[in-house]
Design a protein around this motif. Structure first.
Motif, PDB file in Angstrom:
ATOM      1  N   SER A  84       0.808  -1.229   0.000  1.00 28.65           N
ATOM      2  CA  SER A  84       0.000   0.000   0.000  1.00 28.65           C
ATOM      3  C   SER A  84       0.833   1.267   0.000  1.00 28.65           C
ATOM      4  CB  SER A  84      -1.006   0.063   1.156  1.00 28.65           C
ATOM      5  OG  SER A  84      -0.383   0.393   2.382  1.00 28.65           O
ATOM      6  N   LEU A  85       2.161   1.166   0.155  1.00 33.70           N
ATOM      7  CA  LEU A  85       3.031   2.336   0.108  1.00 33.70           C
ATOM      8  C   LEU A  85       3.909   2.280  -1.143  1.00 33.70           C
ATOM      9  CD1 LEU A  85       4.099   2.724   3.851  1.00 33.70           C
ATOM     10  CD2 LEU A  85       2.249   3.861   2.621  1.00 33.70           C
ATOM     11  N   PRO A  86       4.441   3.434  -1.583  1.00 37.10           N
ATOM     12  CA  PRO A  86       5.202   3.468  -2.836  1.00 37.10           C
ATOM     13  C   PRO A  86       6.424   2.546  -2.821  1.00 37.10           C
ATOM     14  CG  PRO A  86       4.605   5.687  -2.168  1.00 37.10           C
ATOM     15  CD  PRO A  86       4.248   4.789  -1.020  1.00 37.10           C
ATOM     16  N   MET A  87       6.517   1.708  -3.847  1.00 38.34           N
ATOM     17  CA  MET A  87       7.634   0.775  -3.977  1.00 38.34           C
ATOM     18  C   MET A  87       7.665   0.291  -5.421  1.00 38.34           C
ATOM     19  SD  MET A  87      10.176  -0.890  -2.730  1.00 38.34           S
ATOM     20  CE  MET A  87       9.893  -0.359  -1.032  1.00 38.34           C
ATOM     21  N   ALA A  88       8.845   0.259  -6.016  1.00 33.45           N
ATOM     22  CA  ALA A  88       9.010  -0.259  -7.369  1.00 33.45           C
ATOM     23  C   ALA A  88      10.399  -0.857  -7.494  1.00 33.45           C
ATOM     24  CB  ALA A  88       8.812   0.850  -8.402  1.00 33.45           C
ATOM     25  N   LEU A  89      10.483  -2.030  -8.091  1.00 35.06           N
ATOM     26  CA  LEU A  89      11.786  -2.651  -8.260  1.00 35.06           C
ATOM     27  C   LEU A  89      11.782  -3.625  -9.429  1.00 35.06           C
ATOM     28  CD1 LEU A  89      12.426  -5.421  -5.616  1.00 35.06           C
ATOM     29  CD2 LEU A  89      10.288  -4.182  -5.653  1.00 35.06           C
ATOM     30  N   LEU A  90      12.981  -3.960  -9.849  1.00 32.37           N
ATOM     31  CA  LEU A  90      13.203  -4.938 -10.905  1.00 32.37           C
ATOM     32  C   LEU A  90      13.875  -6.167 -10.320  1.00 32.37           C
ATOM     33  CD1 LEU A  90      14.894  -2.714 -13.661  1.00 32.37           C
ATOM     34  CD2 LEU A  90      12.439  -3.137 -13.339  1.00 32.37           C
ATOM     35  N   ALA A  91      13.570  -7.305 -10.934  1.00 37.21           N
ATOM     36  CA  ALA A  91      14.367  -8.515 -10.729  1.00 37.21           C
ATOM     37  C   ALA A  91      14.871  -8.915 -12.104  1.00 37.21           C
ATOM     38  CB  ALA A  91      13.537  -9.631 -10.123  1.00 37.21           C
ATOM     39  N   TYR A  92      16.159  -9.201 -12.230  1.00 38.61           N
ATOM     40  CA  TYR A  92      16.670  -9.561 -13.551  1.00 38.61           C
ATOM     41  C   TYR A  92      17.827 -10.540 -13.445  1.00 38.61           C
ATOM     42  CZ  TYR A  92      19.839  -5.543 -12.610  1.00 38.61           C
ATOM     43  OH  TYR A  92      20.719  -4.645 -12.061  1.00 38.61           O
ATOM     44  N   ARG A  93      18.091 -11.213 -14.569  1.00 37.80           N
ATOM     45  CA  ARG A  93      19.160 -12.197 -14.627  1.00 37.80           C
ATOM     46  C   ARG A  93      20.502 -11.528 -14.390  1.00 37.80           C
ATOM     47  NH1 ARG A  93      17.001 -16.909 -17.144  1.00 37.80           N
ATOM     48  NH2 ARG A  93      14.987 -16.493 -18.162  1.00 37.80           N
ATOM     49  N   GLU A  94      21.376 -12.225 -13.676  1.00 33.34           N
ATOM     50  CA  GLU A  94      22.655 -11.634 -13.285  1.00 33.34           C
ATOM     51  C   GLU A  94      23.483 -11.199 -14.483  1.00 33.34           C
ATOM     52  OE1 GLU A  94      26.231 -12.356 -10.071  1.00 33.34           O
ATOM     53  OE2 GLU A  94      24.736 -13.921 -10.423  1.00 33.34           O
ATOM     54  N   ALA A  95      23.350 -11.905 -15.617  1.00 34.47           N
ATOM     55  CA  ALA A  95      24.135 -11.557 -16.799  1.00 34.47           C
ATOM     56  C   ALA A  95      23.815 -10.162 -17.318  1.00 34.47           C
ATOM     57  CB  ALA A  95      23.894 -12.586 -17.899  1.00 34.47           C
ATOM     58  N   LEU A  96      22.661  -9.628 -16.966  1.00 33.77           N
ATOM     59  CA  LEU A  96      22.281  -8.286 -17.411  1.00 33.77           C
ATOM     60  C   LEU A  96      22.816  -7.180 -16.510  1.00 33.77           C
ATOM     61  CD1 LEU A  96      18.538  -8.860 -18.421  1.00 33.77           C
ATOM     62  CD2 LEU A  96      20.466  -8.465 -19.961  1.00 33.77           C
ATOM     63  N   ASP A  97      23.459  -7.528 -15.425  1.00 38.77           N
ATOM     64  CA  ASP A  97      23.880  -6.514 -14.449  1.00 38.77           C
ATOM     65  C   ASP A  97      25.145  -5.798 -14.925  1.00 38.77           C
ATOM     66  OD1 ASP A  97      23.436  -5.064 -12.129  1.00 38.77           O
ATOM     67  OD2 ASP A  97      24.812  -6.316 -10.973  1.00 38.77           O
ATOM     68  N   VAL A  98      24.962  -4.960 -15.955  1.00 31.85           N
ATOM     69  CA  VAL A  98      26.096  -4.274 -16.578  1.00 31.85           C
ATOM     70  C   VAL A  98      26.111  -2.778 -16.267  1.00 31.85           C
ATOM     71  CG1 VAL A  98      26.225  -5.950 -18.447  1.00 31.85           C
ATOM     72  CG2 VAL A  98      24.765  -3.931 -18.712  1.00 31.85           C
ATOM     73  N   TRP A  99      25.269  -2.352 -15.340  1.00 30.22           N
ATOM     74  CA  TRP A  99      25.237  -0.937 -14.968  1.00 30.22           C
ATOM     75  C   TRP A  99      26.599  -0.463 -14.445  1.00 30.22           C
ATOM     76  CZ3 TRP A  99      21.178   1.683 -16.428  1.00 30.22           C
ATOM     77  CH2 TRP A  99      19.876   1.198 -16.303  1.00 30.22           C
ATOM     78  N   GLN A 100      26.919   0.780 -14.727  1.00 29.21           N
ATOM     79  CA  GLN A 100      27.978   1.468 -13.993  1.00 29.21           C
ATOM     80  C   GLN A 100      27.347   2.054 -12.723  1.00 29.21           C
ATOM     81  OE1 GLN A 100      31.360   1.627 -14.808  1.00 29.21           O
ATOM     82  NE2 GLN A 100      30.643   0.025 -16.243  1.00 29.21           N
ATOM     83  N   PRO A 101      28.087   2.193 -11.639  1.00 25.87           N
ATOM     84  CA  PRO A 101      27.512   2.780 -10.422  1.00 25.87           C
ATOM     85  C   PRO A 101      26.842   4.129 -10.715  1.00 25.87           C
ATOM     86  CG  PRO A 101      29.669   1.872  -9.946  1.00 25.87           C
ATOM     87  CD  PRO A 101      29.496   1.785 -11.443  1.00 25.87           C
ATOM     88  N   ALA A 102      25.640   4.287 -10.195  1.00 26.27           N
ATOM     89  CA  ALA A 102      24.834   5.512 -10.333  1.00 26.27           C
ATOM     90  C   ALA A 102      24.351   5.755 -11.757  1.00 26.27           C
ATOM     91  CB  ALA A 102      25.588   6.735  -9.816  1.00 26.27           C
ATOM     92  N   ALA A 103      24.366   4.723 -12.619  1.00 25.28           N
ATOM     93  CA  ALA A 103      23.862   4.893 -13.983  1.00 25.28           C
ATOM     94  C   ALA A 103      22.346   5.040 -14.008  1.00 25.28           C
ATOM     95  CB  ALA A 103      24.296   3.713 -14.850  1.00 25.28           C
TER      96      ALA A 103
END
Length: 460
Positions: A296-315
């Protein structure tokens, strides 16, 4: 005219009319729900709302599916109180806490397949934010820019997510949106885009997608991602046939396209399973969650395969991605839904509701189709005064659907509309709705449809 004189013109204080008049004076014209559901809420408990005039309403909108456990569930209230008294910060950006750690562990326990061993990414604070992040991630991971979406889909109202959404009305005034979006046909049997319906329509939809994505003369660049809802919500409660969803998964795997499934509305037990895509046994590359997962409170997130974790920090960031109260209420919600028999009971209630809705369809001339799963249902309102098409389907009748919504409201039942021409009555009651309340839902809805048909002289 002075402020004081304007205030003196208002209706009697502390009534619906008073609060609605004040709202109309200081809130933007973009407000929508008060125009269809003119009430000021003073109390809420379970499946019920009470307005400023003392009237009670059975709430089958439930925050557009956000309120899985209904209004002010004791577990939710306790979670908030415990967090407030714990000394934990309420806002942490993406710094962790013991509460966040527990919430993440609970989320991982409900994820399908390989996603349980993948990565979580907190966005904030709405489903649209999470969809934006999913698209950015897919583009970053693949180096490609085209995204495929589906007619009838709904993914948000930001510039980026609106480009992925089927509904044309909110796009008209905006001109160019996100470039590189290609729309594909969704398997909607009642209004099959291929004029086939049934299994033939499903196979045609799959063939079209595969052909388009492999044809070197299609004009569509190889996409980074394909995004869909396993049950289209705002688009009119249209469940994807399991065979089609499996076929789409096979196509995206074969062609190296990131499959994103938006479970913002259909997820967290709404369809009788944790996620609607589980009906087909499909595990996407990225799963988008919001609404009910925040308890009931604001929340949003993703779950994804580890191979996709190519973000740079703070991207990809978001100020309110560390909402500790939302994690507390989300954790309480997930634990309760995970309790023994809860999802089985949602399925049983869904069967009871489905049976009642189909009985209503048989006795009311204006219902063309009933469809849904679990406690997510839609009734398509149609005009049978004109001949049916080759599929036996009748044209959508938005005017009558709006009249039915008004008649429901006058009888103390809140529901929303969706689908083509706003002609689908959408039911999203809290998952804790009782069997007695389901009976009331059916009685009030049936009476409202009958009254609306009589008002517009619809022949039985």
């Amino acid at each position: 005219m002075s402020v004081s004189s304007r205030v003196s013109d208002l209706p009697a204080p502390h009534t619906n009319a008073y609060f609605l008049a004040r709202q109309a004076r200081y809130e933007s014209a973009v407000r929508s729900y008060p125009r269809k559901l003119p009430l000021a809420i003073t109390q809420a408990q379970g499946c019920w709302l009470t307005d400023a005039d003392g009237r009670r309403y059975l709430d089958c909108l439930a925050g557009a599916g956000t309120l899985a456990l209904g209004h002010n569930h004791p577990l939710i209230i306790q979670a908030i109180q415990d967090t407030l008294h714990s000394g934990l910060p309420l806002h942490t950006l993406d710094l962790t806490t013991p509460l966040k750690d527990a919430f993440c562990e609970q989320v991982r326990s409900i994820l399908p397949g390989e996603l349980a061993e993948g990565r979580l990414q907190f966005c904030g604070p709405s489903g649209a934010d999470a969809v934006e992040a999913a698209i950015k991630l897919a583009k970053t991971a693949t180096g490609r820019t085209t995204v495929c979406s589906f007619s009838g889909g709904y993914h948000g109202m930001t510039q980026g997510t609106l480009a992925l959404t089927g509904n044309l009305a909110p796009k008209q005034a905006l001109g160019a949106l996100q470039a590189g979006v290609q729309f594909l046909p969704y398997p909607y049997s009642y209004r099959c885009p291929f004029g086939l319906g049934g299994e033939a329509g499903t196979q045609a939809a799959l063939h079209y997608v595969e052909h388009l994505l492999q044809d070197p003369e299609s004009g569509v660049c190889h996409p980074a991602a394909l995004i869909l809802e396993a049950v289209q919500g705002e688009g009119g409660v249209i469940p994807a046939p399991p065979a089609w969803l499996k076929g789409i998964r096979a196509i995206t795997e074969k062609l190296g396209i990131v499959l994103i499934i938006d479970e913002v509305q259909a997820g967290i037990g709404r369809t009788g399973q944790w996620f609607a895509c589980e009906e087909a046994g499909v595990v996407p590359d990225i799963l988008v969650m919001s609404k009910a997962i925040g308890g009931s409170l604001p929340m949003a997130l993703l779950a994804y395969r580890e191979a996709l974790d190519v973000w740079q920090p703070a991207a990809h960031t978001g100020t309110f991605r560390g909402n500790q109260l939302g994690m507390a209420t989300g954790l309480a919600t997930l634990k309760h839904i995970a309790s023994e028999g809860f999802l089985t009971e949602v399925q049983r209630k869904g069967h009871v509701l489905s049976t009642r809705l189909n009985e209503i369809m048989q006795s009311c001339a204006c219902i063309g189709e009933v469809r849904g799963r679990g406690l997510m249902w839609g009734l398509e309102v149609v005009d049978k005064r004109a001949p049916a098409n080759a599929l036996g389907s009748y044209r959508a009748w938005g005017e009558l659907a709006r009249r039915i919504q008004q008649e429901c409201f006058s009888r103390g039942l809140i529901l929303e509309l969706g689908g083509r021409h706003g002609a689908v009555l959408r039911l999203l009651p809290p998952l804790v709705i009782s069997y007695a309340e389901l009976e009331q839902l059916g009685e009030r809805l049936h009476a409202a449809i009958r009254a609306a048909e009589a008002a517009l002289q619809v022949a039985a």
